[in-house]
Design a protein around this motif. Structure first.
Motif, short mmCIF file in Angstrom:
data_model
loop_
_atom_site.label_atom_id
_atom_site.label_comp_id
_atom_site.label_asym_id
_atom_site.label_seq_id
_atom_site.Cartn_x
_atom_site.Cartn_y
_atom_site.Cartn_z
N GLU A 222 0.83 -1.22 0.00
CA GLU A 222 0.00 0.00 0.00
C GLU A 222 0.86 1.25 0.00
O GLU A 222 0.56 2.22 -0.71
CB GLU A 222 -0.93 0.00 1.22
N GLU A 223 1.92 1.24 0.79
CA GLU A 223 2.80 2.41 0.87
C GLU A 223 3.52 2.63 -0.46
O GLU A 223 3.64 3.76 -0.93
CB GLU A 223 3.81 2.21 2.01
N LEU A 224 3.99 1.56 -1.08
CA LEU A 224 4.71 1.70 -2.34
C LEU A 224 3.78 2.08 -3.50
O LEU A 224 4.21 2.72 -4.45
CB LEU A 224 5.47 0.41 -2.67
N ARG A 225 2.52 1.70 -3.43
CA ARG A 225 1.58 2.11 -4.48
C ARG A 225 1.29 3.60 -4.42
O ARG A 225 0.93 4.20 -5.43
CB ARG A 225 0.28 1.31 -4.35
N GLU B 220 12.87 4.80 -0.85
CA GLU B 220 14.13 4.29 -0.32
C GLU B 220 13.87 3.57 1.00
O GLU B 220 12.85 3.80 1.66
CB GLU B 220 15.11 5.45 -0.11
N THR B 221 14.78 2.73 1.37
CA THR B 221 14.62 1.92 2.57
C THR B 221 14.40 2.76 3.84
O THR B 221 13.50 2.44 4.62
CB THR B 221 15.84 0.99 2.75
N PRO B 222 15.16 3.85 4.08
CA PRO B 222 14.90 4.62 5.31
C PRO B 222 13.49 5.20 5.38
O PRO B 222 12.89 5.27 6.45
CB PRO B 222 15.94 5.74 5.26
N LEU B 223 12.95 5.60 4.21
CA LEU B 223 11.59 6.13 4.21
C LEU B 223 10.57 5.03 4.51
O LEU B 223 9.56 5.26 5.17
CB LEU B 223 11.28 6.80 2.87
N LEU B 224 10.85 3.82 4.00
CA LEU B 224 9.95 2.69 4.31
C LEU B 224 10.02 2.32 5.79
O LEU B 224 9.03 1.92 6.39
CB LEU B 224 10.31 1.48 3.45
N ARG C 10 14.77 -1.95 10.73
CA ARG C 10 15.42 -1.94 9.42
C ARG C 10 15.81 -3.35 8.97
O ARG C 10 15.58 -3.72 7.82
CB ARG C 10 16.64 -1.04 9.46
N GLY C 11 16.40 -4.14 9.84
CA GLY C 11 16.83 -5.49 9.46
C GLY C 11 15.67 -6.36 9.04
O GLY C 11 15.74 -7.07 8.02
N VAL D 157 16.15 1.59 -3.71
CA VAL D 157 14.80 2.09 -3.94
C VAL D 157 13.93 0.90 -4.29
O VAL D 157 14.27 0.11 -5.18
CB VAL D 157 14.78 3.14 -5.07
N TRP D 158 12.83 0.77 -3.59
CA TRP D 158 11.90 -0.33 -3.80
C TRP D 158 10.63 0.19 -4.46
O TRP D 158 10.13 1.25 -4.10
CB TRP D 158 11.54 -0.98 -2.46
N CYS D 159 10.12 -0.55 -5.44
CA CYS D 159 8.85 -0.19 -6.07
C CYS D 159 8.08 -1.47 -6.40
O CYS D 159 8.67 -2.54 -6.54
CB CYS D 159 9.06 0.67 -7.31
#
Length: 144
Positions: free
Chosen positions: A83-86, A93-97, A105-106, A132-134
């Motif tokens: 949902e967040e990535l959509r 980026e990982t820190p924002l996720l 984080r791990g 960056v994840w999408c």
């Protein structure tokens, strides 16, 4: 050189409640015990080493299992990540996720990697060495 008579007298005086001690009890050290260890050291010490290694490996396995999430929690976090990535078609980026999901984080990176292996996500690295994840199929071009 002889001791003064006062010291000899003090040494012979018995203090009430204290009895004179012999050098040591006759059975304080049992030589049979040490002989048993010496005769069987080629068996005893390797067995102790194997026992210690077994306990250490068991502790490591228990610690790794404790960090795993159960299926329901994992599915809930996967849904939250999708949902967040959509909402951000270009990816996050990982820190924002980490900030948006509240997951460590791990654990998040482990979950994201698993989702990428399942074919749900795509990832690429930026020039700032961030991943960056999408969501696969959302956004413009396919990135690798």
């Amino acid at each position: 050189m002889s001791l003064p008579p006062a010291l000899i007298l003090l040494a012979e005086i018995q203090i009430p409640g204290l009895e004179p001690r012999p050098d040591g009890p006759a059975s304080s050290v049992d030589p049979n015990y040490f002989e048993l260890l010496e005769r069987n050291s080629h068996i005893i010490y390797p067995a102790l080493a194997i026992l210690v290694l077994g306990l250490v490996s068991l502790a490591i396995l228990q610690a790794s299992r404790a960090q795993e999430m159960d299926g329901a929690v994992k599915a809930e976090f996967k849904k939250l990540i999708i949902e967040e990535l959509r909402r951000f078609p270009a990816g996050l980026e990982t820190p924002l996720l980490v900030e948006s999901t509240g997951l460590e984080r791990g654990k998040l990176v482990r979950l994201l990697s698993q989702m990428e292996q399942e074919g749900l996500l795509l990832s690429h690295h930026t020039t700032k060495h961030q991943t960056v994840w999408c969501v696969k199929g959302v956004g413009g071009k396919k990135r690798y």
